[in-house]
Design an enzyme around this catalytic site. Structure first.
Site, PDB file in Angstrom:
ATOM      1  CB  SER A   7      -0.618  -0.234   0.804  1.00 50.62           C
ATOM      2  OG  SER A   7      -1.278   1.283   0.942  1.00 50.62           O
ATOM      3  CG  HIS A  32      -4.197  -0.930  -2.020  1.00 52.90           C
ATOM      4  ND1 HIS A  32      -4.616  -2.325  -2.155  1.00 52.90           N
ATOM      5  CD2 HIS A  32      -3.856  -0.713  -0.985  1.00 52.90           C
ATOM      6  CE1 HIS A  32      -5.975  -1.414  -1.255  1.00 52.90           C
ATOM      7  NE2 HIS A  32      -5.456  -0.823  -0.422  1.00 52.90           N
ATOM      8  CG  ASP A  34      -4.040   3.339   0.425  1.00 52.37           C
ATOM      9  OD1 ASP A  34      -4.637   1.976   0.416  1.00 52.37           O
ATOM     10  OD2 ASP A  34      -2.697   2.867   0.206  1.00 52.37           O
ATOM     11  CG  MET A  36      -7.863   7.512   1.947  1.00 55.58           C
ATOM     12  SD  MET A  36      -6.616   7.652   3.485  1.00 55.58           S
ATOM     13  CE  MET A  36      -6.639   6.093   3.432  1.00 55.58           C
ATOM     14  CG  HIS A  65      -9.612   1.284  -1.509  1.00 54.70           C
ATOM     15  ND1 HIS A  65      -8.600   0.575   0.063  1.00 54.70           N
ATOM     16  CD2 HIS A  65     -10.607   0.847  -1.578  1.00 54.70           C
ATOM     17  CE1 HIS A  65      -9.384   0.629   0.854  1.00 54.70           C
ATOM     18  NE2 HIS A  65     -11.002   0.747   0.192  1.00 54.70           N
ATOM     19  CG  MET A  67     -11.069   4.248   1.166  1.00 51.64           C
ATOM     20  SD  MET A  67      -9.112   3.948   2.235  1.00 51.64           S
ATOM     21  CE  MET A  67      -7.591   3.743   1.405  1.00 51.64           C
ATOM     22  CG  MET A 136     -11.819  -1.975   4.353  1.00 56.19           C
ATOM     23  SD  MET A 136     -10.018  -1.837   3.868  1.00 56.19           S
ATOM     24  CE  MET A 136      -9.286  -0.753   5.257  1.00 56.19           C
ATOM     25  CG  PHE A 142      -5.778   7.590   9.481  1.00 55.53           C
ATOM     26  CD1 PHE A 142      -4.840   9.108   8.882  1.00 55.53           C
ATOM     27  CD2 PHE A 142      -6.749   7.770  10.179  1.00 55.53           C
ATOM     28  CE1 PHE A 142      -5.684  10.320   9.614  1.00 55.53           C
ATOM     29  CE2 PHE A 142      -7.765   8.906  10.598  1.00 55.53           C
ATOM     30  CZ  PHE A 142      -6.814  10.081   9.961  1.00 55.53           C
ATOM     31  CG  ASP A 174      -6.113  -2.221   2.746  1.00 54.27           C
ATOM     32  OD1 ASP A 174      -5.300  -1.674   3.836  1.00 54.27           O
ATOM     33  OD2 ASP A 174      -6.605  -1.393   2.188  1.00 54.27           O
TER      34      ASP A 174
END
Length: 218
Positions: A7, A32, A34, A36, A65, A67, A136, A142, A174
């Site tokens: 990640s 991966h 992330d 956000m 991913h 989010m 998850m 975080f 994850d």
């Protein structure tokens, strides 16, 4: 055989490409990514421009991913940036089936992520449309959080649901995954392992990745 998905949330953003190349050269299959937005989760990370800049030099599968709220508004941007797999949150999609079909329309793979409190049952009727489900094992937002042990039965439940429908769907996990606990999630049914801090913050990335594979080889 597991696939490792480091990640980039835990990478050094001042040396992002350098860090990503380290995990690619160590044999990791996925990256991966992330994403956000500061709304769906209480953190802001990166957007398509950074993904596009990495894509030129990196051959790993790009696993985005999302989010974020209203993910449909950004799917095309992440596909155009070079993502191979787009994962959206069940909790962020009002019409989840439509969102999955939207992802598929761009000829990339589609996945759904479930937060710790979200039951597997919520995706039972769209499982056949998915390439991957992300469980998850921490609350998203975080890096560096502790693994939630009660997610093990949830992974097992998902594995049973996939087998009962005779489907070929990857199970990704994850959150708080380390060489010391990777065997638990693999035994429960996971085959794509996300690890951030455990890999990027380790003293020896190559050795840590070897340890992950060794401990996951049941």
């Amino acid at each position: 055989m597991i696939k490792l998905a480091p990640s980039i949330l835990a990478a050094d953003f001042a040396r992002l490409l350098e860090d990503v190349k380290k995990v690619e050269n160590a044999g990791c299959e996925y990256l991966h990514i992330d994403v956000m937005d500061g709304h769906f989760v209480p953190n802001i990370t990166l957007g398509p421009a950074i993904v596009k800049s990495l894509r030129k030099d990196v051959g790993m599968v790009f696993d985005a991913h999302l989010m974020i709220e209203n993910p449909d508004n950004y799917i095309k941007e992440f596909v155009d940036a070079g993502c191979d797999l787009i994962v959206v949150h069940e909790e962020a999609c009002r019409h989840l089936h439509r969102t999955i079909q939207n992802i598929k329309s761009y000829k990339v793979k589609a996945g759904v992520a479930l937060n710790p409190a979200t039951p597997v049952e919520t995706i039972k009727h769209i499982l056949k449309d998915l390439d991957m489900v992300l469980i998850m094992t921490v609350n998203p937002g975080f890096g560096g959080q502790s693994f939630i042990e009660s997610m093990i039965p949830k992974i097992e439940e998902l594995k049973n649901m996939i087998e009962s429908q005779n489907l070929n769907v990857d199970i990704q996990v994850d959150g708080g995954i380390k060489p010391e606990n990777v065997d638990k999630v693999v035994k429960a049914g996971a085959n794509v392992i996300v690890a951030g801090s455990a890999i990027f913050n380790s003293d020896n990335i190559n050795e840590t990745i070897k340890q992950f594979r060794k401990n996951a080889d049941l």
